[in-house]
Scaffold this motif. Sequence first.
Motif, short mmCIF file in Angstrom:
data_model
loop_
_atom_site.label_atom_id
_atom_site.label_comp_id
_atom_site.label_asym_id
_atom_site.label_seq_id
_atom_site.Cartn_x
_atom_site.Cartn_y
_atom_site.Cartn_z
N THR A 83 6.00 -1.70 9.45
CA THR A 83 5.96 -0.31 9.91
C THR A 83 5.90 0.58 8.67
OG1 THR A 83 7.31 -0.90 11.82
CG2 THR A 83 7.21 1.44 11.25
N SER A 84 5.16 1.69 8.75
CA SER A 84 5.11 2.58 7.59
C SER A 84 6.46 3.28 7.43
CB SER A 84 3.99 3.62 7.73
OG SER A 84 4.24 4.49 8.79
N TYR B 8 4.35 7.49 1.49
CA TYR B 8 4.56 6.51 2.55
C TYR B 8 4.07 5.15 2.07
CZ TYR B 8 6.25 9.56 6.20
OH TYR B 8 7.04 10.39 6.95
N TYR B 9 4.63 4.11 2.67
CA TYR B 9 4.41 2.75 2.20
C TYR B 9 4.30 1.80 3.39
CZ TYR B 9 5.77 -1.85 0.48
OH TYR B 9 5.82 -3.19 0.22
N ARG B 10 3.44 0.80 3.25
CA ARG B 10 3.38 -0.33 4.19
C ARG B 10 3.11 -1.59 3.39
NH1 ARG B 10 -0.17 0.28 9.57
NH2 ARG B 10 1.16 -1.46 10.23
N SER B 11 3.55 -2.73 3.92
CA SER B 11 3.23 -4.01 3.30
C SER B 11 2.66 -4.94 4.36
CB SER B 11 4.47 -4.63 2.66
OG SER B 11 5.43 -4.94 3.64
N ARG B 12 1.94 -5.93 3.89
CA ARG B 12 1.37 -6.95 4.78
C ARG B 12 1.68 -8.32 4.21
NH1 ARG B 12 -5.00 -7.52 6.11
NH2 ARG B 12 -4.97 -8.02 3.90
N THR B 13 2.40 -9.11 5.00
CA THR B 13 2.76 -10.47 4.60
C THR B 13 2.22 -11.42 5.65
OG1 THR B 13 4.80 -9.61 3.60
CG2 THR B 13 4.69 -11.98 3.99
N VAL C 144 0.86 -1.18 0.00
CA VAL C 144 0.00 0.00 0.00
C VAL C 144 0.89 1.24 0.00
CG1 VAL C 144 -1.85 1.25 1.18
CG2 VAL C 144 -1.80 -1.25 1.27
N LEU C 145 0.60 2.15 -0.88
CA LEU C 145 1.35 3.40 -1.05
C LEU C 145 0.35 4.55 -1.00
CD1 LEU C 145 4.20 4.59 -2.01
CD2 LEU C 145 3.19 4.55 -4.30
N TRP C 146 0.71 5.66 -0.36
CA TRP C 146 -0.19 6.80 -0.29
C TRP C 146 0.62 8.09 -0.13
CZ3 TRP C 146 0.65 3.43 3.71
CH2 TRP C 146 1.08 3.95 4.92
#
Length: 168
Positions: free
Chosen positions: A106-107, A95-100, A82-84
């Motif tokens: 952490t963003s 800013y960016y976060r990932s989910r695995t 996710v990027l925003w």
Amino acid sequence: GSVWGADTRVTNEAHESLSPSLAEGTDGALHLAWTDRRGGYFGVYGSDYTGGVWSAATLISQKNTTTSEPHVALSADNTQHVLWTDFRSGLGLLYYRSRTNGVWSTSSMVGLSLNAVDHAALAGGPSNTAAIAWTENLSTGVSGIYTSTRQGTLWTAPSTLASGTGNA
């Protein structure tokens, strides 16, 4: 041919929900990110559609920070990216976060520097990789298009797209 089903309302809040971005995983699950004005600020929220049901909304961005233009993509291993655009510093920064496997990272800020950004794009790739492109407004008053890729937890240094005089 296929037929569209009935509309389903994913958010049911008494305020604005804007800028949806949707991606489908290799397992058929849908992943939605959007901005939602809860608590007086626009945060990035996410929800997943599995087994015919949307999950409860989850805050992805930092609480009490205005955001815009969320993008969601999945890599081949179903890592969610996710990027925003985030305005916690006053400027619009990426800013960016990932989910695995259900766990959010952490963003982190991505991009060239502390220059305002605009109009980002995000794509998932093979095995926990992602690519981004964005417009960065440089202090010289000139805007440029930049790209970066992520392998695992590391982003490459941003690079500019080559300019040329020929037709593409």
